[in-house]
Design an enzyme around this catalytic site. Structure first.
Site, PDB file in Angstrom:
ATOM      1  N   GLY A  14       0.593   2.632  -4.946  1.00 19.49           N
ATOM      2  CA  GLY A  14      -0.594   2.160  -5.647  1.00 19.49           C
ATOM      3  C   GLY A  14      -0.498   0.750  -6.201  1.00 19.49           C
ATOM      4  N   SER A  15       0.334  -0.107  -5.598  1.00 19.11           N
ATOM      5  CA  SER A  15       0.370  -1.484  -6.108  1.00 19.11           C
ATOM      6  C   SER A  15      -0.950  -2.199  -5.823  1.00 19.11           C
ATOM      7  CB  SER A  15       1.555  -2.264  -5.523  1.00 19.11           C
ATOM      8  OG  SER A  15       1.371  -2.530  -4.159  1.00 19.11           O
ATOM      9  N   ASN A  16      -1.592  -1.866  -4.701  1.00 14.02           N
ATOM     10  CA  ASN A  16      -2.914  -2.467  -4.439  1.00 14.02           C
ATOM     11  C   ASN A  16      -3.949  -1.950  -5.433  1.00 14.02           C
ATOM     12  OD1 ASN A  16      -3.025  -4.284  -1.927  1.00 14.02           O
ATOM     13  ND2 ASN A  16      -1.684  -2.602  -1.296  1.00 14.02           N
ATOM     14  N   ARG A  92      -4.576   8.676   5.853  1.00 12.82           N
ATOM     15  CA  ARG A  92      -5.333   9.578   6.731  1.00 12.82           C
ATOM     16  C   ARG A  92      -6.463   8.820   7.408  1.00 12.82           C
ATOM     17  NH1 ARG A  92      -4.091  14.862   5.577  1.00 12.82           N
ATOM     18  NH2 ARG A  92      -2.599  14.878   3.864  1.00 12.82           N
ATOM     19  N   LEU A  93      -6.788   9.265   8.637  1.00 12.52           N
ATOM     20  CA  LEU A  93      -7.938   8.685   9.343  1.00 12.52           C
ATOM     21  C   LEU A  93      -9.212   9.334   8.829  1.00 12.52           C
ATOM     22  CD1 LEU A  93      -7.141   8.393  13.155  1.00 12.52           C
ATOM     23  CD2 LEU A  93      -7.602   6.554  11.512  1.00 12.52           C
ATOM     24  N   ASN A 107     -10.085  -1.285   4.284  1.00  8.63           N
ATOM     25  CA  ASN A 107      -8.674  -0.894   4.292  1.00  8.63           C
ATOM     26  C   ASN A 107      -7.826  -2.156   4.234  1.00  8.63           C
ATOM     27  OD1 ASN A 107      -6.355   0.843   4.714  1.00  8.63           O
ATOM     28  ND2 ASN A 107      -6.289   0.089   6.827  1.00  8.63           N
ATOM     29  N   HIS A 109      -4.052  -3.640   5.364  1.00  5.26           N
ATOM     30  CA  HIS A 109      -2.997  -3.295   6.327  1.00  5.26           C
ATOM     31  C   HIS A 109      -1.957  -4.417   6.364  1.00  5.26           C
ATOM     32  CE1 HIS A 109      -1.237  -1.355   9.811  1.00  5.26           C
ATOM     33  NE2 HIS A 109      -1.147  -2.541  10.365  1.00  5.26           N
TER      34      HIS A 109
HETATM   35  C1  GRF Z   1       0.288  -1.386   1.823  1.00  6.22           C
HETATM   36  O1  GRF Z   1       1.235  -2.152   2.508  1.00  6.22           O
HETATM   37  C2  GRF Z   1      -0.978  -1.254   2.644  1.00  6.22           C
HETATM   38  O2  GRF Z   1      -1.220  -2.365   3.434  1.00  6.22           O
HETATM   39  C3  GRF Z   1      -0.678  -0.069   3.515  1.00  6.22           C
HETATM   40  O3  GRF Z   1       0.017   0.814   2.677  1.00  6.22           O
HETATM   41  C4  GRF Z   1       0.705   0.063   1.681  1.00  6.22           C
HETATM   42  C5  GRF Z   1       0.293   0.620   0.350  1.00  6.22           C
HETATM   43  O4  GRF Z   1       1.003   0.024  -0.708  1.00  6.22           O
HETATM   44  N1  GRF Z   1      -1.901   0.479   4.088  1.00  6.22           N
HETATM   45  P1  GRF Z   1       0.637   0.391  -2.214  1.00  6.22           P
HETATM   46  O5  GRF Z   1       0.625   1.908  -2.323  1.00  6.22           O
HETATM   47  O6  GRF Z   1      -0.695  -0.212  -2.530  1.00  6.22           O
HETATM   48  O7  GRF Z   1       1.737  -0.225  -3.025  1.00  6.22           O
END
Ligand code: GRF
Length: 203
Positions: A14-16, A92-93, A107, A109
């Site tokens: 969950g860093s994003n 998940r898709l 999303n 990536h």
């Molecule tokens: C990130 O690298 C994102 O691009 C990928 O999964 C990872 C999730 O990282 N889809 P976080 O859980 O947000 O730290």
């Protein structure tokens, strides 16, 4: 102006999500109205709780298919009425029937798409010997990391990089790119025309 509402689906660290909490939610740019995780141990849930954001653990039932599971996800999302759904490390898709009824879904990536879709993208990039890597924020279209590209950020691959070191540097770019894209959606600055997506400058 009406509040712009986000839903975040996250399976992991969950860093994003944290970047969105700090730079979008707490700044008042948009409100994260719900965080949903499919994994009980996902630190993303604790991050949401810590920020007093409503969160739900929705564990797939044994042998439950993706369509059935995502019908349950959709019914929880309906109460939060998001304007945008963000997949932030969601593993998940999404089925076509979910996407057909959903607001835009984006999303993030860890590669420069269309190269290196799916799992372990930084390791794939290293194995391929690329010299430049980075991240992509894209619209979700039901394929595996195949939707229209909204924003990309690049960085050099270092000779000493491991999959973990490369991924850690890419994640810093992901946070910036995701904040930029979500902010643009909240301000109504994203123009979508087929596979071409533009973030329009203010003013
Ligand atoms: C990130 O690298 C994102 O691009 C990928 O999964 C990872 C999730 O990282 N889809 P976080 O859980 O947000 O730290």
């Amino acid at each position: 102006m009406a509040e712009y509402r986000l839903a975040v689906l996250a399976s992991g660290n969950g860093s994003n999500l944290q970047a969105l909490i700090d730079k979008v939610h707490l700044t008042g740019l948009a409100r994260i109205s719900i965080v949903i995780s499919d994994r009980s141990k996902a630190p993303a849930l604790a991050r949401a709780e810590h920020a007093s954001i409503p969160c739900r653990l929705l564990t797939p039932l044994p042998a439950e298919g993706g369509k059935s599971y995502h019908r349950r996800v959709a019914s929880v999302l309906a109460t939060a009425a998001p304007d945008l759904i963000v997949l932030a490390g969601y593993l998940r898709l999404l089925p076509a029937e979910f996407l057909a009824l959903a607001p835009p879904v984006i999303n993030v990536h860890p590669s420069l798409l269309p190269a290196f879709t799916g799992l372990d993208a930084p390791a794939q990039a290293l194995a391929a010997g690329v010299k430049i890597s980075g991240c992509t924020v894209h619209l979700v279209d039901g394929g595996m990391d195949t939707g229209p590209i909204i924003c990309q950020r690049a960085l050099p691959v270092l000779a000493a990089d491991t999959p973990d070191s490369l991924h850690a540097r890419i994640k810093k770019l992901e946070h910036q790119a995701l904040i930029e894209v979500v902010s643009a959606f909240a301000r109504g600055r994203v123009a979508i025309s087929g596979r071409k997506v533009e973030i329009q400058e203010e003013g």
